[in-house]
Motif scaffolding. Structure first.
Motif, short mmCIF file in Angstrom:
data_model
loop_
_atom_site.label_atom_id
_atom_site.label_comp_id
_atom_site.label_asym_id
_atom_site.label_seq_id
_atom_site.Cartn_x
_atom_site.Cartn_y
_atom_site.Cartn_z
N MET A 42 -3.25 -2.27 -2.95
CA MET A 42 -2.75 -2.75 -4.13
C MET A 42 -3.76 -2.84 -5.29
SD MET A 42 0.68 -2.87 -3.39
CE MET A 42 1.93 -1.47 -3.86
N TYR A 43 -3.09 -3.27 -6.65
CA TYR A 43 -4.14 -3.45 -7.42
C TYR A 43 -3.02 -3.96 -8.66
CZ TYR A 43 -3.54 0.60 -10.30
OH TYR A 43 -3.04 1.78 -10.72
N VAL A 44 -4.19 -5.12 -9.21
CA VAL A 44 -2.91 -5.39 -10.57
C VAL A 44 -2.90 -4.79 -11.32
CG1 VAL A 44 -2.42 -6.68 -12.09
CG2 VAL A 44 -3.62 -7.69 -10.03
N HIS A 45 -1.65 -3.40 -11.63
CA HIS A 45 -1.91 -2.80 -12.40
C HIS A 45 -1.34 -3.27 -14.34
CE1 HIS A 45 -0.09 1.17 -14.03
NE2 HIS A 45 0.56 0.76 -14.05
N ALA A 46 -0.49 -4.39 -14.18
CA ALA A 46 -0.34 -5.22 -15.28
C ALA A 46 0.63 -6.13 -14.82
CB ALA A 46 1.05 -3.64 -15.99
N ILE A 47 0.90 -7.03 -16.31
CA ILE A 47 1.70 -7.97 -16.65
C ILE A 47 2.23 -7.90 -17.50
CG2 ILE A 47 2.29 -10.85 -17.11
CD1 ILE A 47 -1.07 -11.20 -15.51
N THR A 48 4.06 -7.68 -16.94
CA THR A 48 4.89 -7.55 -18.47
C THR A 48 6.17 -8.94 -18.47
OG1 THR A 48 6.73 -5.84 -19.14
CG2 THR A 48 6.59 -6.68 -16.70
N ILE A 49 6.59 -8.59 -18.86
CA ILE A 49 7.97 -9.88 -19.39
C ILE A 49 9.34 -9.32 -18.55
CG2 ILE A 49 8.80 -11.75 -21.17
CD1 ILE A 49 6.46 -12.27 -20.22
N ASP A 50 9.74 -10.29 -17.83
CA ASP A 50 11.31 -9.39 -17.30
C ASP A 50 12.32 -9.40 -18.75
OD1 ASP A 50 14.25 -9.51 -17.07
OD2 ASP A 50 13.68 -9.82 -14.50
N PRO A 51 12.81 -8.35 -19.49
CA PRO A 51 13.66 -8.75 -20.83
C PRO A 51 15.03 -9.28 -20.71
CG PRO A 51 13.91 -6.43 -20.16
CD PRO A 51 12.72 -7.14 -18.94
N ASP A 52 15.34 -9.10 -19.11
CA ASP A 52 16.66 -10.04 -18.94
C ASP A 52 16.31 -11.60 -18.60
OD1 ASP A 52 18.07 -8.02 -19.09
OD2 ASP A 52 17.57 -7.38 -16.96
N THR A 53 15.14 -11.90 -18.25
CA THR A 53 15.42 -13.36 -18.29
C THR A 53 13.47 -14.02 -18.92
OG1 THR A 53 13.19 -12.83 -16.10
CG2 THR A 53 15.96 -13.41 -15.63
N ASN A 54 12.91 -12.88 -19.37
CA ASN A 54 11.54 -13.47 -20.28
C ASN A 54 10.90 -14.30 -19.07
OD1 ASN A 54 12.32 -12.88 -22.72
ND2 ASN A 54 13.32 -14.19 -23.21
N THR A 55 10.89 -13.88 -17.97
CA THR A 55 10.30 -14.25 -16.97
C THR A 55 8.96 -13.05 -16.44
OG1 THR A 55 12.02 -15.39 -16.00
CG2 THR A 55 10.07 -15.51 -14.54
N PRO A 56 7.85 -14.15 -16.38
CA PRO A 56 6.59 -12.80 -16.50
C PRO A 56 6.65 -11.84 -15.02
CG PRO A 56 5.48 -14.60 -16.90
CD PRO A 56 6.91 -14.75 -17.21
N ILE A 57 5.73 -11.50 -14.93
CA ILE A 57 6.18 -10.39 -13.85
C ILE A 57 4.51 -9.55 -13.24
CG2 ILE A 57 7.24 -8.34 -12.45
CD1 ILE A 57 9.40 -8.57 -13.90
N VAL A 58 4.06 -9.76 -13.16
CA VAL A 58 3.15 -9.35 -12.44
C VAL A 58 3.19 -8.58 -11.28
CG1 VAL A 58 2.25 -9.97 -10.29
CG2 VAL A 58 0.41 -9.55 -10.87
N ILE A 59 2.23 -7.42 -11.57
CA ILE A 59 3.00 -5.30 -11.61
C ILE A 59 1.79 -5.09 -10.74
CG2 ILE A 59 3.81 -2.91 -11.31
CD1 ILE A 59 5.73 -5.13 -13.06
N LEU A 60 2.36 -5.22 -8.70
CA LEU A 60 1.00 -4.46 -7.96
C LEU A 60 1.32 -2.97 -8.14
CD1 LEU A 60 0.61 -6.98 -5.48
CD2 LEU A 60 -0.77 -7.25 -7.81
N LYS A 61 0.04 -2.08 -8.13
CA LYS A 61 0.19 -0.89 -7.52
C LYS A 61 -0.95 -0.54 -6.67
CE LYS A 61 1.11 3.93 -9.66
NZ LYS A 61 0.81 4.72 -10.84
N GLU A 62 -0.27 0.34 -5.72
CA GLU A 62 -1.08 1.43 -4.49
C GLU A 62 -1.73 1.91 -4.70
OE1 GLU A 62 0.74 3.48 -0.09
OE2 GLU A 62 1.84 3.86 -2.27
#
Length: 164
Positions: free
Chosen positions: A6-26
């Motif tokens: 996988m690779y790091v596709h993006a980083i986003t913020i969970d709109p419900d918790t304002n917690t960062p999420i790293v998105i790995l994509k195949e």
């Protein structure tokens, strides 16, 4: 179990918790793996993705500098397990003819992998566990909300890049 690159596709913020999420994509597919991480780790990943340099080494840069100073290299990282909603990762190091696996949080492992140019893998069992949350291959959020897979597939990475 097989490891999926996988690779790091993006980083986003969970709109419900304002917690960062790293998105790995195949690399050779469409599967994604969202991992909720801390703000400091999100910043460490985002600064490397954006190639932002600081006058002094930050923690993950220091780790790479230490490894380089002793002639060790990061071969790969693997998100290896998921237990009680906590992800586990391993960093595989090579020092001379020896290899060692070091336990790490996935966020730290990803930040180090990006700096080292190392490959990122996720164990197939982790992907299966995440996919089995709703039995349909999608990560559920709350009742009536779209799955994470639906949200991620609708977004362009430019729309949800983590901003420094």
């Amino acid at each position: 179990m097989a490891n999926i690159q996988m690779y790091v596709h993006a980083i986003t913020i969970d709109p419900d918790t304002n917690t960062p999420i790293v998105i790995l994509k195949e690399v050779d597919g469409d599967r994604t793996l969202p991992i909720w991480i801390g703000l400091l780790e999100a910043t460490a990943i985002a600064t490397e993705m954006e190639k932002i340099e600081f006058s002094r080494p930050m923690t993950h840069d220091l780790i790479i500098n230490l490894l380089n100073a002793i002639g060790a290299e990061v071969l790969k990282i693997e998100v290896s397990d998921l237990k009680d909603n906590t992800y586990f990762a391993l960093i595989t190091l090579k020092y001379g003819e020896k290899e060692a696996k070091v336990d790490a949080r996935p966020s730290d492992a990803v930040a180090i992998a990006l700096r080292a140019g190392a490959q990122i893998f996720v164990n197939e069992s982790v992907i299966r566990q995440v996919r089995s949350f709703d039995g349909q291959g999608s990560l559920k959020r709350s009742a009536g909300q779209k799955s994470w897979d639906e949200i991620l597939n609708e977004l362009d990475p430019k729309d949800f890049k983590y901003k420094m």
